[in-house]
Design an enzyme around this catalytic site. Sequence first.
Site: not given
Length: 617
Positions: A278, A361, A401, A431, A463-464, A489
């Site tokens: 985002t 989210c 996701k 995630h 993911n992560g 990130r």
Amino acid sequence: MEPGICYSKPEFLVEEVKKPITSDDDNNKRKHSESGGTTSEAGNDGDANKFQKNNKKERKRGQNKNRPVFKDDRATHLCNTLINGPTDKKCSLENCRYVHDLQQYLAVKGEDLGEKCIIFETKGFCPRGVTCRFAKSHLDEEGRNIKAEHYKENTPPTTFNGITSELQIRLRKRQYDFSKCKKLIKQAESIRDKRKSEKQQGNGDVKEMGEKEQVAEPEKEEIEQDITENENEEKVQEEAVEKSTPLGSCADEESNGRDAVRVAPIDFREKLVLSPLTTVGNLPFRRICKEYGADITCGEMACCVPLVKGMTQEWALSKRHESENIFGVQICGNNPNIIAQAAQLMQETAKVDFIDLNIGCPIELIYQQGGGSALMRRTNILELTTRACSAMNPQIPFTVKMRTGIYADKSVAHDLVPLVEEWGAAAVTLHGRSREQRYTRSANWEYIEECAAKAKNMPIIGNGDILNFEDYTEKRKIAPHVSSVMIGRGALIKPWIFQEIKEQKHLDPTSTERFEMMRKYVNYGLEHWGSDTKGVENTRRFLLEWQSFLYRYIPYDLMLHPPQKINQRPQTFRGRDEMETLMSSPNSQDWVKLSEMLLGRVPEGFTFVPKHKANSY
């Protein structure tokens, strides 16, 4: 050594000057704490405090709300009739709010920011004309906008998607035909109801239905007809899958209709995927990541209701650059009908390779409305959505996701993964944190592996917490059943992470190389958002948002015990040169200085507070 600290070599350390705490300071801090005040994280310099609500229960995480945002004065915009310079053409609008005096506009516009217009140099023509902040490079002696010799009139566009005015009118007048997705939702309901009734009969728990729950005879006939039609469709799809051999994310290779030119199948296995991010995961940033080796990219999360209503800002999130060879759009909603309508819209009107549903989210507003991670506990809604969207178009896979769950001590993803596969999803991204954990705990890759092992043929994307190729290798060993890895990130902090993973070696770009990367981003931003004042300030704002992550990078040669972990904070250090020191500054005013080197001076009264707080670094 203290955990959570990335130690620097002694020669690069800067001694921190700590102000002695007086009794007055101590009292002020205590009063501030009692009044519910919050302290800002690195990058805010305390500026965020005055834009936060004084709420005792407020946690230091999420977004800096009520922050100042630059707003361009529409009264200083030039009318489109004069955008290419002096002309005899008159404005046809009676109540046009824009400037019609060219000299008056030029007096307010200010000096050019540079001698070269990147858009004019690359394309041969700048559509911003006189309003371009680099206009002198493409204006003739009379002040008219010119075209270069290398400009070609019918050059195909490099950016796709977004909403057309014709489609916007149809959506706002509710003239778009959504009968296809409505039929699929109805079929999904039939399958769900049939399964529930069979389960009740199998358990011997069949009870008489009340008047409200009874189904009328005509409705029963319709349901039976829908079930028969759905079974026939499933048989056709199964035969197609058997013929084409690949399973999971691979669609039928035979292309037809709108997708005749494109290659349909997408293999999600052994890919490096850029996470939907985002605000910061915009098109210019994705172009940078593609150049560093990202295999699959995805647009920022778009909410379904604004998409279906034809809102331009939300549709802008679906824009795709030609370099993004495998590109998906991520959508978010709380109602299966609206989500299915948004999915149909994207499939029929946009150039996308897959559609992803966000059920992870953590944003409070979306969660409270039943969207995002709330869908992980609303399995009935999730089933209808996944079944309908997955059956909509075999050429465009539908993916999901998710997070491990809503609460840290109650993971549910291991139950959802096999269900989502059964309902038809082409792939699942997991995630390794719950909604409750946000980003403040390490990703649980052991649990990701547990979930991946439950999938039969569907690819699972982990993911992560991946910031270097060692992290990638370690995670793949922990989770051998994971098909691919998604990076979020880590790509924001060091976009060259994709190249590091593919080459299996550390890259340590110099400050000059990193500055040139930022310059390239700015050029892509001016091309995407425009080179006029509004486009320049949009580019600046997004550059500063990205810098709130970029500054966290610690140069490899400066670390005492490399590599850096994603949640480690650095000691106060100086770089190998002044530019590197400036780039590593947590002070947002230093980020503004960097932006001024690329985009000229900021407007008067400009202040910047990053959107995202850095409490998990």
